[in-house]
Scaffold this motif. Structure first.
Motif, PDB file in Angstrom:
ATOM      1  N   VAL A 101     -57.017 -31.855 -10.350  1.00  0.00           N
ATOM      2  CA  VAL A 101     -56.105 -32.934  -9.960  1.00  0.00           C
ATOM      3  C   VAL A 101     -56.500 -33.514  -8.607  1.00  0.00           C
ATOM      4  CG1 VAL A 101     -53.749 -33.406  -9.167  1.00  0.00           C
ATOM      5  CG2 VAL A 101     -54.125 -32.200 -11.314  1.00  0.00           C
ATOM      6  N   THR A 102     -56.745 -32.641  -7.627  1.00  0.00           N
ATOM      7  CA  THR A 102     -57.086 -33.141  -6.292  1.00  0.00           C
ATOM      8  C   THR A 102     -58.440 -33.853  -6.299  1.00  0.00           C
ATOM      9  OG1 THR A 102     -57.932 -30.927  -5.724  1.00  0.00           O
ATOM     10  CG2 THR A 102     -55.682 -31.461  -5.052  1.00  0.00           C
ATOM     11  N   ALA A 103     -59.396 -33.319  -7.043  1.00  0.00           N
ATOM     12  CA  ALA A 103     -60.705 -33.987  -7.140  1.00  0.00           C
ATOM     13  C   ALA A 103     -60.568 -35.333  -7.840  1.00  0.00           C
ATOM     14  CB  ALA A 103     -61.688 -33.091  -7.900  1.00  0.00           C
ATOM     15  N   GLY A 104     -59.757 -35.384  -8.885  1.00  0.00           N
ATOM     16  CA  GLY A 104     -59.567 -36.637  -9.615  1.00  0.00           C
ATOM     17  C   GLY A 104     -58.890 -37.693  -8.766  1.00  0.00           C
ATOM     18  N   THR A 105     -57.892 -37.283  -7.990  1.00  0.00           N
ATOM     19  CA  THR A 105     -57.186 -38.232  -7.124  1.00  0.00           C
ATOM     20  C   THR A 105     -58.111 -38.748  -6.028  1.00  0.00           C
ATOM     21  OG1 THR A 105     -55.141 -36.985  -7.532  1.00  0.00           O
ATOM     22  CG2 THR A 105     -55.123 -38.577  -5.736  1.00  0.00           C
ATOM     23  N   THR A 106     -58.879 -37.841  -5.437  1.00  0.00           N
ATOM     24  CA  THR A 106     -59.821 -38.231  -4.383  1.00  0.00           C
ATOM     25  C   THR A 106     -60.856 -39.216  -4.922  1.00  0.00           C
ATOM     26  OG1 THR A 106     -59.552 -36.114  -3.244  1.00  0.00           O
ATOM     27  CG2 THR A 106     -61.531 -37.380  -2.747  1.00  0.00           C
ATOM     28  N   THR A 107     -61.394 -38.934  -6.109  1.00  0.00           N
ATOM     29  CA  THR A 107     -62.374 -39.830  -6.720  1.00  0.00           C
ATOM     30  C   THR A 107     -61.780 -41.203  -6.962  1.00  0.00           C
ATOM     31  OG1 THR A 107     -63.494 -37.974  -7.811  1.00  0.00           O
ATOM     32  CG2 THR A 107     -63.869 -40.173  -8.731  1.00  0.00           C
ATOM     33  N   ALA A 108     -60.541 -41.241  -7.440  1.00  0.00           N
ATOM     34  CA  ALA A 108     -59.881 -42.527  -7.705  1.00  0.00           C
ATOM     35  C   ALA A 108     -59.691 -43.313  -6.413  1.00  0.00           C
ATOM     36  CB  ALA A 108     -58.542 -42.285  -8.394  1.00  0.00           C
ATOM     37  N   LEU A 109     -59.280 -42.637  -5.340  1.00  0.00           N
ATOM     38  CA  LEU A 109     -59.100 -43.313  -4.055  1.00  0.00           C
ATOM     39  C   LEU A 109     -60.424 -43.862  -3.534  1.00  0.00           C
ATOM     40  CD1 LEU A 109     -56.621 -40.821  -2.335  1.00  0.00           C
ATOM     41  CD2 LEU A 109     -56.113 -43.173  -3.049  1.00  0.00           C
TER      42      LEU A 109
END
Length: 200
Positions: A101-109
């Motif tokens: 989740v944290t990696a996915g959110t960071t990538t999206a940002l």
């Protein structure tokens, strides 16, 4: 520890849960590996498709394919031993959820999407593989029928987005966000929390 290593650890946990579900459904070795890979990679593929990344990152880097495939094979051959590690598997799944989740959110940002969109994409990255697993097994996805899972994922994604908005180091969002996801998931399992359902 590099972000890629953390993400691969999360993929191992998800692949193991997918492989165990396949074993319980009496699938053959190919089915076990396919379900393990689908559970591990499905959310990341959804994330990349939503961000317009073609082909998805996990299909362009061999470790992302090899690690869940080997995890599926390990579960196939050692599933009695793996199944006995129920508490450890639940902990690994919670950690995997937090990391993905944290990696996915960071990538999206990093792709410049609005914060609320990044949160939704991060949540989808975390829960997408498990939802695909359940659909392939002809079950209603777990995140839609019981347990506090998607809520935990969204909470972790929001922490990452808030940290980025405040200008805090990326590692801060990863650590705090993942810790929050793991804490909520373990409390939900311990206290047997479930989302409300309609009264009969």
């Amino acid at each position: 520890m590099p972000a890629v290593v953390l993400e691969l650890i999360g993929l191992v946990a998800f692949a193991a849960s997918g492989g165990l579900a396949a074993v319980r459904a009496r699938l053959d070795v190919f089915g076990v590996v396919v379900l393990a890979m689908t559970t591990a990679l499905g959310g990341g593929i959804m994330r990349d498709l939503l961000l317009g990344v073609h082909p998805p990152t996990t299909l362009r880097s061999w470790p992302y394919l090899l690690v869940p495939a080997l995890s599926g094979l390990l579960v196939f051959w050692a599933h009695p031993q793996v199944a006995r590690l129920r508490v450890a598997m639940q902990l690994a799944d919670a950690v995997g959820l937090g990391l993905v989740v944290t990696a996915g959110t960071t990538t999206a940002l990093q792709h410049g999407v609005p914060a609320y969109t990044a949160c939704l994409i991060g949540m989808t990255a975390g829960i997408g593989g498990g939802a695909l697993r359940d659909v392939l097994l002809r079950e209603i996805p777990m995140v839609l029928r019981k347990e506090i899972y998607a809520v935990a994922a969204l909470a972790g994604a929001v922490v990452v987005a808030v940290g980025a908005w405040l200008g805090l180091p990326e590692l801060w969002g990863t650590v705090v966000g993942a810790t929050l996801v793991v804490t909520i998931r373990l409390l939900a399992l311990w206290r047997r929390w479930n989302a409300p359902v309609p009264k009969a």
